[in-house]
Design a protein around this motif. Structure first.
Motif, mmCIF file in Angstrom:
data_model
loop_
_atom_site.group_PDB
_atom_site.id
_atom_site.type_symbol
_atom_site.label_atom_id
_atom_site.label_comp_id
_atom_site.label_asym_id
_atom_site.label_seq_id
_atom_site.Cartn_x
_atom_site.Cartn_y
_atom_site.Cartn_z
ATOM 1 N N LYS A 36 -31.133 7.892 -7.366
ATOM 2 C CA LYS A 36 -30.111 6.882 -7.056
ATOM 3 C C LYS A 36 -30.521 6.004 -5.873
ATOM 4 O O LYS A 36 -31.086 6.519 -4.898
ATOM 5 C CB LYS A 36 -28.771 7.562 -6.757
ATOM 6 N N ASN A 57 -26.209 8.604 -10.195
ATOM 7 C CA ASN A 57 -24.781 8.856 -10.000
ATOM 8 C C ASN A 57 -23.877 7.657 -10.241
ATOM 9 O O ASN A 57 -22.680 7.761 -10.038
ATOM 10 C CB ASN A 57 -24.518 9.453 -8.612
ATOM 11 N N ILE A 80 -24.809 12.450 -12.723
ATOM 12 C CA ILE A 80 -24.277 13.447 -11.788
ATOM 13 C C ILE A 80 -23.134 12.907 -10.937
ATOM 14 O O ILE A 80 -22.654 13.600 -10.042
ATOM 15 C CB ILE A 80 -25.405 13.973 -10.854
ATOM 16 N N MET A 161 -21.033 22.656 -12.681
ATOM 17 C CA MET A 161 -21.788 21.973 -11.624
ATOM 18 C C MET A 161 -20.910 21.878 -10.392
ATOM 19 O O MET A 161 -19.681 21.805 -10.512
ATOM 20 C CB MET A 161 -22.143 20.567 -12.115
ATOM 21 N N MET A 198 -29.087 21.044 -3.665
ATOM 22 C CA MET A 198 -29.593 19.721 -3.338
ATOM 23 C C MET A 198 -30.693 19.913 -2.277
ATOM 24 O O MET A 198 -31.141 21.040 -2.037
ATOM 25 C CB MET A 198 -28.453 18.827 -2.817
ATOM 26 N N ARG A 214 -30.479 19.562 -8.235
ATOM 27 C CA ARG A 214 -30.429 18.097 -8.162
ATOM 28 C C ARG A 214 -30.968 17.685 -6.796
ATOM 29 O O ARG A 214 -30.249 17.703 -5.809
ATOM 30 C CB ARG A 214 -28.987 17.605 -8.332
#
Ligand SMILES: *Cc1c(COP(=O)(O)O)cnc(C)c1O
Length: 227
Positions: A36, A57, A80, A161, A198, A214
């Motif tokens: 992103k 995203n 996401i 998620m 993350m 992610r």
């Protein structure tokens, strides 16, 4: 080796170490690179390094980059971000997996947009905070949303998620998430995925069984300011 290749290799080494520590096979973990705010050229560069799973995203950015990269083989686009039902059709056209289904209306819109398309893998985003303004279904709503999605035959419910909340150790929050993932798996044997972890907390996510990480900045470097 470019800086990008070095950062990717470093993350993959840390991923493998965390997996071994948890007694897991790194090959069972999908590392999604979150691109992103970066240009499509970065997706091309990553593709050249073997990356196939890419995360976005925002719908407009996803659509534009997927178009731009349509000539690249085998890219899987993971959506996401927060999803509004009016953007669901465009997301469905571009995405391979949607991680952020958090209400029946969004599931219905994805389903309506894709009855002619291949079945879409979806995850339910769960809110791990007490703030209902954050994205995600509240834990007490998980079963009813799962049942709703399981009734839509163009969607395949794959699991849950979440994003770790601020102000709580991620390991604790991810423990709760793993419990929610079990609840959904008991409702559907195809719901074996857990999307968590993350840049700052992927080792903790691997420890509780995350199947999809992610990861943005640890691989891409700092994000350009959002346009
Ligand atoms: C941006 C983003 C990520 C990646 O964040 P990093 O801290 O840069 O790794 C992961 N998940 C979601 C939902 C995001 O929006």
């Amino acid at each position: 080796m470019t800086d990008l290749a070095a950062r990717l290799a470093d993350v993959d080494a840390r991923l493998a170490a965390a997996a071994r520590e948890a007694g897991r096979d790194p090959a069972d973990i999908t590392r999604i690179v979150v691109t992103k705010f970066h240009p499509a050229s970065l997706v091309r560069e990553l593709h050249g390094l073997g990356v196939r799973d890419v995360g976005e995203n925002r719908q407009q950015e996803l659509t534009a980059k997927a178009d731009d990269c349509a000539d690249l083989d085998g890219v899987r686009w993971h959506f996401i971000g927060q999803l509004q039902s009016k953007k669901a059709a465009a997301v469905r056209r571009a995405a391979t997996v949607v991680h952020s289904v958090d209400r029946p209306k969004v599931a219905d819109a994805l389903h309506a947009a894709g009855e002619e398309l291949p079945v879409l893998d979806v995850l339910m985003q769960v809110n791990l905070t007490d703030d209902p303004g954050r994205g995600g279904v509240a834990p007490e709503g998980i079963e009813s949303l799962a049942e709703h999605i399981l009734g839509l035959d163009s969607l395949r419910l794959r699991g849950v998620m979440a994003v770790a909340p601020l102000g709580e150790p991620p390991a604790e929050a991810f423990e709760r998430l793993a419990g929610y993932a079990d609840r959904v798996y008991r409702m559907s044997p195809q719901a074996t995925w857990l999307s968590a972890g993350m840049t700052g907390d992927f080792a903790e996510a691997i420890a509780v069984g995350a199947t999809h990480l992610r990861i943005g900045t640890a691989i891409t470097g700092a994000r350009p300011d959002r346009a």
